[in-house]
Write an enzyme that holds these catalytic residues in place. Structure first.
Site, PDB file in Angstrom:
ATOM      1  N   ALA A  87       0.864  -1.188   0.000  1.00 63.58           N
ATOM      2  CA  ALA A  87       0.000   0.000   0.000  1.00 63.58           C
ATOM      3  C   ALA A  87       0.905   1.245   0.000  1.00 63.58           C
ATOM      4  O   ALA A  87       0.754   2.158   0.816  1.00 63.58           O
ATOM      5  CB  ALA A  87      -0.966   0.007   1.180  1.00 63.58           C
ATOM      6  N   GLN A 139       2.479  -9.509  13.240  1.00 64.36           N
ATOM      7  CA  GLN A 139       2.498  -8.232  13.965  1.00 64.36           C
ATOM      8  C   GLN A 139       1.108  -7.627  14.141  1.00 64.36           C
ATOM      9  O   GLN A 139       0.983  -6.492  14.585  1.00 64.36           O
ATOM     10  CB  GLN A 139       3.465  -7.248  13.314  1.00 64.36           C
ATOM     11  CG  GLN A 139       3.093  -6.760  11.935  1.00 64.36           C
ATOM     12  CD  GLN A 139       4.222  -5.958  11.300  1.00 64.36           C
ATOM     13  OE1 GLN A 139       5.182  -6.519  10.774  1.00 64.36           O
ATOM     14  NE2 GLN A 139       4.141  -4.637  11.356  1.00 64.36           N
ATOM     15  N   LYS A 167       8.531   7.969  11.430  1.00 62.98           N
ATOM     16  CA  LYS A 167       7.192   8.033  12.015  1.00 62.98           C
ATOM     17  C   LYS A 167       7.019   6.889  13.019  1.00 62.98           C
ATOM     18  O   LYS A 167       6.491   7.071  14.102  1.00 62.98           O
ATOM     19  CB  LYS A 167       6.103   7.945  10.940  1.00 62.98           C
ATOM     20  CG  LYS A 167       4.708   8.074  11.537  1.00 62.98           C
ATOM     21  CD  LYS A 167       3.642   8.120  10.483  1.00 62.98           C
ATOM     22  CE  LYS A 167       3.329   6.755   9.933  1.00 62.98           C
ATOM     23  NZ  LYS A 167       2.637   5.871  10.896  1.00 62.98           N
ATOM     24  N   VAL A 177       6.980  11.842   6.124  1.00 63.68           N
ATOM     25  CA  VAL A 177       6.389  12.640   5.038  1.00 63.68           C
ATOM     26  C   VAL A 177       4.942  12.938   5.428  1.00 63.68           C
ATOM     27  O   VAL A 177       4.258  12.101   6.026  1.00 63.68           O
ATOM     28  CB  VAL A 177       6.444  11.864   3.704  1.00 63.68           C
ATOM     29  CG1 VAL A 177       5.804  12.670   2.576  1.00 63.68           C
ATOM     30  CG2 VAL A 177       7.892  11.541   3.354  1.00 63.68           C
ATOM     31  N   GLY A 203       5.279   8.437   1.512  1.00 63.25           N
ATOM     32  CA  GLY A 203       6.240   8.163   2.593  1.00 63.25           C
ATOM     33  C   GLY A 203       7.185   7.033   2.192  1.00 63.25           C
ATOM     34  O   GLY A 203       8.408   7.124   2.378  1.00 63.25           O
ATOM     35  N   HIS A 204       6.624   5.957   1.628  1.00 63.30           N
ATOM     36  CA  HIS A 204       7.475   4.848   1.180  1.00 63.30           C
ATOM     37  C   HIS A 204       8.373   5.302   0.025  1.00 63.30           C
ATOM     38  O   HIS A 204       9.536   4.912  -0.053  1.00 63.30           O
ATOM     39  CB  HIS A 204       6.613   3.683   0.684  1.00 63.30           C
ATOM     40  CG  HIS A 204       5.750   3.052   1.736  1.00 63.30           C
ATOM     41  ND1 HIS A 204       4.392   3.189   1.764  1.00 63.30           N
ATOM     42  CD2 HIS A 204       6.070   2.282   2.810  1.00 63.30           C
ATOM     43  CE1 HIS A 204       3.895   2.521   2.779  1.00 63.30           C
ATOM     44  NE2 HIS A 204       4.887   1.973   3.448  1.00 63.30           N
ATOM     45  N   SER A 236       0.287   7.577   6.221  1.00 65.42           N
ATOM     46  CA  SER A 236       0.191   6.222   6.755  1.00 65.42           C
ATOM     47  C   SER A 236      -0.808   5.464   5.901  1.00 65.42           C
ATOM     48  O   SER A 236      -1.809   6.050   5.450  1.00 65.42           O
ATOM     49  CB  SER A 236      -0.294   6.263   8.210  1.00 65.42           C
ATOM     50  OG  SER A 236      -0.783   4.993   8.593  1.00 65.42           O
TER      51      SER A 236
HETATM   52  O1  PAF Z   1       6.780  -0.629   9.112  1.00 66.96           O
HETATM   53  C1  PAF Z   1       6.301  -1.588   8.489  1.00 66.96           C
HETATM   54  O2  PAF Z   1       5.712  -1.436   7.410  1.00 66.96           O
HETATM   55  C2  PAF Z   1       6.433  -2.989   9.058  1.00 66.96           C
HETATM   56  O3  PAF Z   1       6.350  -2.974  10.441  1.00 66.96           O
HETATM   57  C3  PAF Z   1       7.694  -3.718   8.586  1.00 66.96           C
HETATM   58  C4  PAF Z   1       8.955  -3.024   9.058  1.00 66.96           C
HETATM   59  C5  PAF Z   1       7.698  -3.808   7.070  1.00 66.96           C
HETATM   60  C6  PAF Z   1       7.713  -5.138   9.137  1.00 66.96           C
HETATM   61  O4  PAF Z   1       6.608  -5.871   8.722  1.00 66.96           O
END
Ligand code: PAF
Length: 274
Positions: free
Chosen positions: A26, A58, A146, A173, A30-31, A182
């Site tokens: 997604a 996670q 962030k 960003v 920012g990415h 986000s």
């Molecule tokens: O920040 C994220 O998008 C996730 O926590 C990561 C570092 C890719 C681990 O799944």
């Protein structure tokens, strides 16, 4: 651009510098800024790898794992346009065997702040980041500021477990109104979205004040964020940027960090004080 969906498809490392941007997809601006930072670090003859994996470990049970956006085509386009060399986009069963029983856990920094509200979250992060580091063997990896707690935990893990990997931090960003980008912003309804910039406004107000008492700063931050009717504060804390322990007075490398719910959507942000 090579797309590997299985471990066996990951190209063997060459002598070239490889810089990894771990993501859950997604992808947004920012990415993209992290990918550009990776490119600058890899230089034109190095490799930029992006991992795209919505990591089930996670997400707490009942959290937004299944509704987390997975726009594969759009992510691929962004990576192609940014000159990414390798996407690693494994399926969950490629990363985790059903009878897995080994995890990587940081046991101090992970306990507080987001870790208190999301038990097991950082164990999921450190486990998947370890696997990505082993599988892709990068020279460096870029993480966003962030998610400052994640960044501090990954740095601690790399130090404690002797990963030969440089950890680079990418600045947050923001939208024009200050909201930190986000993937979860898209869950906000129009009223929540309209109120969300109050988070940044509260942080800026705190950073601009001459106040040295953390308690007074936090009272002002809570009042400001609480003035927006749809907010529910999960935490607001002043901590040391490296040890994440609470600070009573503002000193160098103090960080003001907040997590705020709008309905079921939890947004985080932070600002350096001092
Ligand atoms: O920040 C994220 O998008 C996730 O926590 C990561 C570092 C890719 C681990 O799944």
């Amino acid at each position: 651009m090579k797309i590997a969906t299985t471990v066996s498809e990951i190209p063997r490392r060459s002598e070239k510098r490889r810089v990894l941007v771990p993501t859950m997809g997604a992808l947004h601006a920012g990415h993209i800024s992290l990918v550009r930072q990776a490119r600058a670090s890899a230089a034109s003859d190095g490799e930029v790898a992006v991992s795209i994996f919505v990591n089930p470990l996670q997400f707490e049970p009942g959290a937004d794992f299944s509704r987390y956006p997975r726009p594969e085509g759009a992510d691929e386009e962004i990576c192609r346009a940014e000159g990414v060399d390798l996407i690693f986009r494994p399926a969950p069963n490629e990363m985790y065997l059903e009878n897995r029983s080994t995890f990587v856990e940081e046991t101090s920094l992970s306990e507080r702040l987001c870790g208190a509200a999301r038990p097991g979250h950082f164990r999921g992060v450190t486990t998947v980041v370890t696997k990505l580091f082993h599988l892709l063997a990068p020279d460096a990896a870029v993480f966003g500021e962030k998610d400052f707690q994640q960044l501090a935990i990954v740095r601690r893990m790399v130090r404690d477990l002797d990963f030969p990997i440089e950890i680079l931090a990418g600045p947050t960003v923001r939208e024009a109104d200050g909201l930190a980008l986000s993937s979860r912003n898209q869950y906000l309804n129009p009223e929540e979205r309209a109120q969300a910039p109050v988070i940044r406004a509260a942080l800026l107000q705190a950073a601009a004040s001459k106040e040295k008492s953390a308690a007074k700063i936090l009272a002002a931050v809570r009042a400001k964020i609480g003035s927006a009717s749809l907010t529910r504060i999960d935490y607001a804390e002043v901590v040391g940027a490296d040890d994440l322990q609470p600070r009573l007075t503002i000193a160098a490398r103090s960080l003001l960090a907040v997590a705020v719910f709008f309905g079921r959507t939890r947004l985080i942000d932070n600002i350096q004080l001092g």
